[in-house]
Design a protein around this motif. Structure first.
Motif, PDB file in Angstrom:
ATOM      1  N   LEU A 178       0.824  -1.207   0.000  1.00  0.00           N
ATOM      2  CA  LEU A 178       0.000   0.000   0.000  1.00  0.00           C
ATOM      3  C   LEU A 178       0.858   1.258   0.000  1.00  0.00           C
ATOM      4  N   ALA A 179       1.906   1.245   0.821  1.00  0.00           N
ATOM      5  CA  ALA A 179       2.799   2.398   0.879  1.00  0.00           C
ATOM      6  C   ALA A 179       3.453   2.644  -0.479  1.00  0.00           C
ATOM      7  N   ALA A 180       3.841   1.572  -1.132  1.00  0.00           N
ATOM      8  CA  ALA A 180       4.492   1.695  -2.438  1.00  0.00           C
ATOM      9  C   ALA A 180       3.533   2.249  -3.479  1.00  0.00           C
ATOM     10  N   ARG A 181       2.322   1.683  -3.527  1.00  0.00           N
ATOM     11  CA  ARG A 181       1.368   2.099  -4.550  1.00  0.00           C
ATOM     12  C   ARG A 181       0.880   3.531  -4.329  1.00  0.00           C
ATOM     13  N   VAL A 182       0.415   3.805  -3.106  1.00  0.00           N
ATOM     14  CA  VAL A 182      -0.155   5.125  -2.820  1.00  0.00           C
ATOM     15  C   VAL A 182       0.936   6.188  -2.815  1.00  0.00           C
ATOM     16  N   GLY A 183       2.086   5.865  -2.236  1.00  0.00           N
ATOM     17  CA  GLY A 183       3.180   6.835  -2.208  1.00  0.00           C
ATOM     18  C   GLY A 183       3.644   7.215  -3.605  1.00  0.00           C
ATOM     19  N   ALA A 184       3.701   6.225  -4.496  1.00  0.00           N
ATOM     20  CA  ALA A 184       4.112   6.503  -5.878  1.00  0.00           C
ATOM     21  C   ALA A 184       3.093   7.383  -6.579  1.00  0.00           C
ATOM     22  N   ALA A 185       1.813   7.097  -6.354  1.00  0.00           N
ATOM     23  CA  ALA A 185       0.763   7.908  -6.988  1.00  0.00           C
ATOM     24  C   ALA A 185       0.802   9.343  -6.487  1.00  0.00           C
ATOM     25  N   ALA A 186       0.948   9.514  -5.165  1.00  0.00           N
ATOM     26  CA  ALA A 186       0.995  10.862  -4.603  1.00  0.00           C
ATOM     27  C   ALA A 186       2.242  11.603  -5.058  1.00  0.00           C
ATOM     28  N   GLY A 187       3.364  10.885  -5.069  1.00  0.00           N
ATOM     29  CA  GLY A 187       4.606  11.516  -5.502  1.00  0.00           C
ATOM     30  C   GLY A 187       4.556  11.981  -6.944  1.00  0.00           C
ATOM     31  N   GLN A 188       3.929  11.151  -7.788  1.00  0.00           N
ATOM     32  CA  GLN A 188       3.805  11.522  -9.197  1.00  0.00           C
ATOM     33  C   GLN A 188       2.868  12.711  -9.366  1.00  0.00           C
ATOM     34  N   ALA A 189       1.793  12.732  -8.570  1.00  0.00           N
ATOM     35  CA  ALA A 189       0.820  13.823  -8.677  1.00  0.00           C
ATOM     36  C   ALA A 189       1.392  15.149  -8.198  1.00  0.00           C
ATOM     37  N   HIS A 190       2.192  15.095  -7.114  1.00  0.00           N
ATOM     38  CA  HIS A 190       2.684  16.326  -6.488  1.00  0.00           C
ATOM     39  C   HIS A 190       4.131  16.648  -6.836  1.00  0.00           C
ATOM     40  N   ASN A 191       4.817  15.696  -7.472  1.00  0.00           N
ATOM     41  CA  ASN A 191       6.247  15.852  -7.733  1.00  0.00           C
ATOM     42  C   ASN A 191       7.012  16.032  -6.413  1.00  0.00           C
ATOM     43  N   SER A 192       6.452  15.480  -5.340  1.00  0.00           N
ATOM     44  CA  SER A 192       7.012  15.599  -4.003  1.00  0.00           C
ATOM     45  C   SER A 192       6.204  14.695  -3.083  1.00  0.00           C
ATOM     46  N   ALA A 193       6.655  14.540  -1.841  1.00  0.00           N
ATOM     47  CA  ALA A 193       5.889  13.738  -0.892  1.00  0.00           C
ATOM     48  C   ALA A 193       4.619  14.452  -0.465  1.00  0.00           C
ATOM     49  N   TYR A 194       4.670  15.771  -0.430  1.00  0.00           N
ATOM     50  CA  TYR A 194       3.524  16.568   0.004  1.00  0.00           C
ATOM     51  C   TYR A 194       3.308  17.727  -0.956  1.00  0.00           C
ATOM     52  N   SER A 195       2.079  18.174  -1.014  1.00  0.00           N
ATOM     53  CA  SER A 195       1.742  19.409  -1.724  1.00  0.00           C
ATOM     54  C   SER A 195       0.867  20.228  -0.800  1.00  0.00           C
ATOM     55  N   ALA A 196       1.354  21.381  -0.371  1.00  0.00           N
ATOM     56  CA  ALA A 196       0.570  22.230   0.516  1.00  0.00           C
ATOM     57  C   ALA A 196      -0.709  22.705  -0.169  1.00  0.00           C
ATOM     58  N   ASP A 197      -0.623  22.991  -1.465  1.00  0.00           N
ATOM     59  CA  ASP A 197      -1.812  23.457  -2.189  1.00  0.00           C
ATOM     60  C   ASP A 197      -2.879  22.362  -2.241  1.00  0.00           C
ATOM     61  N   HIS A 198      -2.462  21.136  -2.531  1.00  0.00           N
ATOM     62  CA  HIS A 198      -3.418  20.030  -2.592  1.00  0.00           C
ATOM     63  C   HIS A 198      -3.988  19.741  -1.207  1.00  0.00           C
ATOM     64  N   ALA A 199      -3.132  19.764  -0.197  1.00  0.00           N
ATOM     65  CA  ALA A 199      -3.601  19.521   1.171  1.00  0.00           C
ATOM     66  C   ALA A 199      -4.620  20.577   1.589  1.00  0.00           C
ATOM     67  N   TYR A 200      -4.387  21.813   1.172  1.00  0.00           N
ATOM     68  CA  TYR A 200      -5.312  22.886   1.516  1.00  0.00           C
ATOM     69  C   TYR A 200      -6.655  22.701   0.811  1.00  0.00           C
ATOM     70  N   ASP A 201      -6.612  22.484  -0.488  1.00  0.00           N
ATOM     71  CA  ASP A 201      -7.862  22.344  -1.255  1.00  0.00           C
ATOM     72  C   ASP A 201      -8.659  21.128  -0.794  1.00  0.00           C
ATOM     73  N   PHE A 202      -7.981  19.999  -0.631  1.00  0.00           N
ATOM     74  CA  PHE A 202      -8.654  18.775  -0.204  1.00  0.00           C
ATOM     75  C   PHE A 202      -9.210  18.930   1.209  1.00  0.00           C
TER      76      PHE A 202
END
Length: 257
Positions: free
Chosen positions: A215-239
């Motif tokens: 799960l960590a591998a799959r979800v982490g890869a998807a999030a990393g690809q979406a944000h180009n980073s481990a976290y996105s402050a903009d995405h975290a704010y909007d979500f």
């Protein structure tokens, strides 16, 4: 952050006297002819904190900014604790406040959230100052009164209105810290999150097992690809804001029903 770098850590009476001074009456009656004002001391402190952080803020650094001796600075503000309350109240007084009249409640709450997000982006140090004892000055009063309008007329009790606002502001502050910490990490390391992950990738490929942590591998890869980073402050704010509004909607529906 020092033990006294929180709001309302100084002398309460002297702090309140300074916070509620009449506009333009920022000097002190003690000592020789005054060379500056409390307002100028606060402005100098804000320039230091905004540019270099609270760690760089001392009564000595403020004095140097104003061309005063440290002892002369104490004739305007008793110490750093009281100065910090003045700084907080000043940024609260000066922050942008939109007219919420006629807006649907979701837009009102979103506007208040955006106003606070902008404040923390302009003054990052504010996100790290505990304010469980807020400096009860005119800036705090104006900010609180304005923001409560986002929840007025929705059927909520007064305690729930206060709690709802606290919930919104806590969410905004937590996300703001992600953005601030990300920017600091990039500045201190000299490399972006993307560059850091690229440098760490070869080792991670050897030690991290996707079979063991699927799960960590799959979800982490998807999030990393979406944000180009481990976290996105903009995405975290909007979500997060969307989920927060949905939760408030349930409370409002229950209260009004």
């Amino acid at each position: 952050m020092g033990a006294r770098e929180r709001s309302s850590a100084g002398d309460p009476v002297r702090t309140l006297e300074l916070l509620w001074r009449e506009p333009g009456q920022g000097g002190s009656a003690r000592g020789p002819k005054q060379r500056t004002t409390v307002d100028a001391v606060v402005d100098a402190a804000l320039e230091i904190a905004d540019g270099q952080g609270l760690a760089a803020l001392t009564m000595r650094s403020v004095a140097a900014q104003l061309g005063l001796t440290p002892m002369a600075t104490y004739t305007y503000v008793p110490g750093k604790a009281e100065l910090l309350d003045l700084m907080l109240d000043t940024v609260y007084q000066r922050m942008t406040r939109h007219d919420l009249t006629g807006m649907p409640w979701r837009e009102r709450v979103s506007t208040v959230a955006a106003e606070n997000r902008a404040l923390l982006a302009a003054h990052p140090w504010v996100a790290y100052v505990p304010t469980t004892r807020p400096p009860l000055g005119p800036g705090v009063a104006a900010k609180y009164d304005h923001e409560l309008q986002a929840f007025d007329g929705l059927g909520l009790g007064d305690v729930d209105m206060d709690a709802a606002l606290t919930h919104v502001l806590g969410f905004v502050t937590s996300v703001a810290r992600i953005a601030i910490d990300t920017a600091r990490a990039a500045a201190e390391s000299g490399e972006s999150d993307h560059e850091w992950w690229q440098r760490a990738a070869p080792l991670l490929e050897r030690v991290f097992s996707a079979d063991r942590y699927p799960l960590a591998a799959r979800v982490g890869a998807a999030a990393g690809q979406a944000h180009n980073s481990a976290y996105s402050a903009d995405h975290a704010y909007d979500f997060g804001l969307a989920r927060l509004l949905d939760g408030l909607a349930a409370l409002i529906e229950t209260s009004s029903g």
